[in-house]
Motif scaffolding. Structure first.
Motif, PDB file in Angstrom:
ATOM      1  N   GLY A   5      40.262  23.738  20.347  1.00  0.00           N
ATOM      2  CA  GLY A   5      40.628  24.663  19.282  1.00  0.00           C
ATOM      3  C   GLY A   5      41.702  24.092  18.385  1.00  0.00           C
ATOM      4  N   TYR A  24      34.565  23.105  19.957  1.00  0.00           N
ATOM      5  CA  TYR A  24      34.704  24.424  20.583  1.00  0.00           C
ATOM      6  C   TYR A  24      33.855  24.541  21.846  1.00  0.00           C
ATOM      7  CZ  TYR A  24      36.825  26.064  16.211  1.00  0.00           C
ATOM      8  OH  TYR A  24      37.646  26.244  15.133  1.00  0.00           O
ATOM      9  N   ILE A 136      41.600  30.470  22.754  1.00  0.00           N
ATOM     10  CA  ILE A 136      40.334  31.101  22.388  1.00  0.00           C
ATOM     11  C   ILE A 136      39.617  31.468  23.686  1.00  0.00           C
ATOM     12  CG2 ILE A 136      38.139  30.865  21.165  1.00  0.00           C
ATOM     13  CD1 ILE A 136      39.425  28.657  19.490  1.00  0.00           C
ATOM     14  N   ASP A 158      43.062  31.621  15.785  1.00  0.00           N
ATOM     15  CA  ASP A 158      41.833  30.853  15.973  1.00  0.00           C
ATOM     16  C   ASP A 158      40.724  31.726  16.538  1.00  0.00           C
ATOM     17  OD1 ASP A 158      43.191  28.628  15.088  1.00  0.00           O
ATOM     18  OD2 ASP A 158      43.617  27.868  17.106  1.00  0.00           O
ATOM     19  N   TYR A 205      28.554  27.719  16.797  1.00  0.00           N
ATOM     20  CA  TYR A 205      29.263  27.862  18.074  1.00  0.00           C
ATOM     21  C   TYR A 205      28.313  27.778  19.267  1.00  0.00           C
ATOM     22  CZ  TYR A 205      32.991  29.393  14.994  1.00  0.00           C
ATOM     23  OH  TYR A 205      33.933  29.440  14.009  1.00  0.00           O
TER      24      TYR A 205
END
Length: 209
Positions: A5, A24, A136, A158, A205
């Motif tokens: 992150g 990520y 995160i 974030d 993602y």
């Protein structure tokens, strides 16, 4: 250096001149997703939290919102916590007078946990109180492909950015002293808020990406 992150990248930049890349944690594209047009099984709004919880993640903001929702305007709501929790959670439930609203379940196998998640009308994620780093929570990625509104409290910039940019939910301060999240939950119950059906917003993602 590879990290998960932008917040962690900033921490490393204070310590080294080495090149740093952010990759990520992502979600499994093979996840069993509910229909995007999911409808409630009954007239009760069901909120689910899955995972463990430390005292620094206690759901103060949520419990304040629940107190407001069970009074004015009254919304039939139930909350299920599934996972590992300290004794502080049960004490909070009693102190806020939410015994009839909140249920705590223990650890569940993955298949059973998935059923809890798919049964939810709202999925909750909690940040860490006064945490200086851009944490995160990995459950955000687990929640993204489910097409169910996400309610966040006390998340880092974030983490909040991922939820808002994908139009998957809304985030509020850790303690939410004004109980603005109660309005958000009421909007979901009334059908005035739904998540975006644009899957391209979450594509970046996926674990594959």
């Amino acid at each position: 250096i590879t990290t998960v992150g932008p917040g962690y990248k900033d921490v490393f930049l204070d310590k080294t001149s080495t090149d740093i890349q952010v990759i990520y944690n992502g979600f499994d594209e093979k996840v069993d997703r509910p229909e995007e047009t999911k409808k409630r099984d009954d007239e009760t709004l069901h909120l689910v939290y899955a995972g463990s919880m430390s005292y620094q993640q206690r759901p103060t903001g949520l419990f304040r919102a629940l107190q407001r929702l069970i009074s004015t305007p009254k919304v039939p709501i139930k909350v299920t916590f599934v996972g590992h929790f300290g004794g502080f959670l049960q004490k909070m439930i009693q102190n806020y007078g939410l015994q009839d609203v909140v249920r705590v379940r223990g650890y569940k196998p993955k298949a059973e946990l998935s059923r809890y998640l798919r049964s939810a009308d709202v999925l909750m994620v909690l940040g860490i109180e006064d945490c200086p780093y851009g944490v995160i929570p990995s459950k955000i990625f687990e929640y993204l492909p489910l097409g169910i509104p996400i309610l966040g409290y006390g998340l880092s910039e974030d983490a909040e950015r991922i939820i808002t940019q994908t139009d998957r939910g809304k985030c509020f301060p850790f303690h939410d002293e004004t109980s603005d999240s109660a309005t958000f939950l009421h909007d979901i119950y009334a059908g005035e808020y739904t998540v975006s059906t644009d899957t391209d917003r979450i594509a970046a993602y996926s674990s594959k990406e």
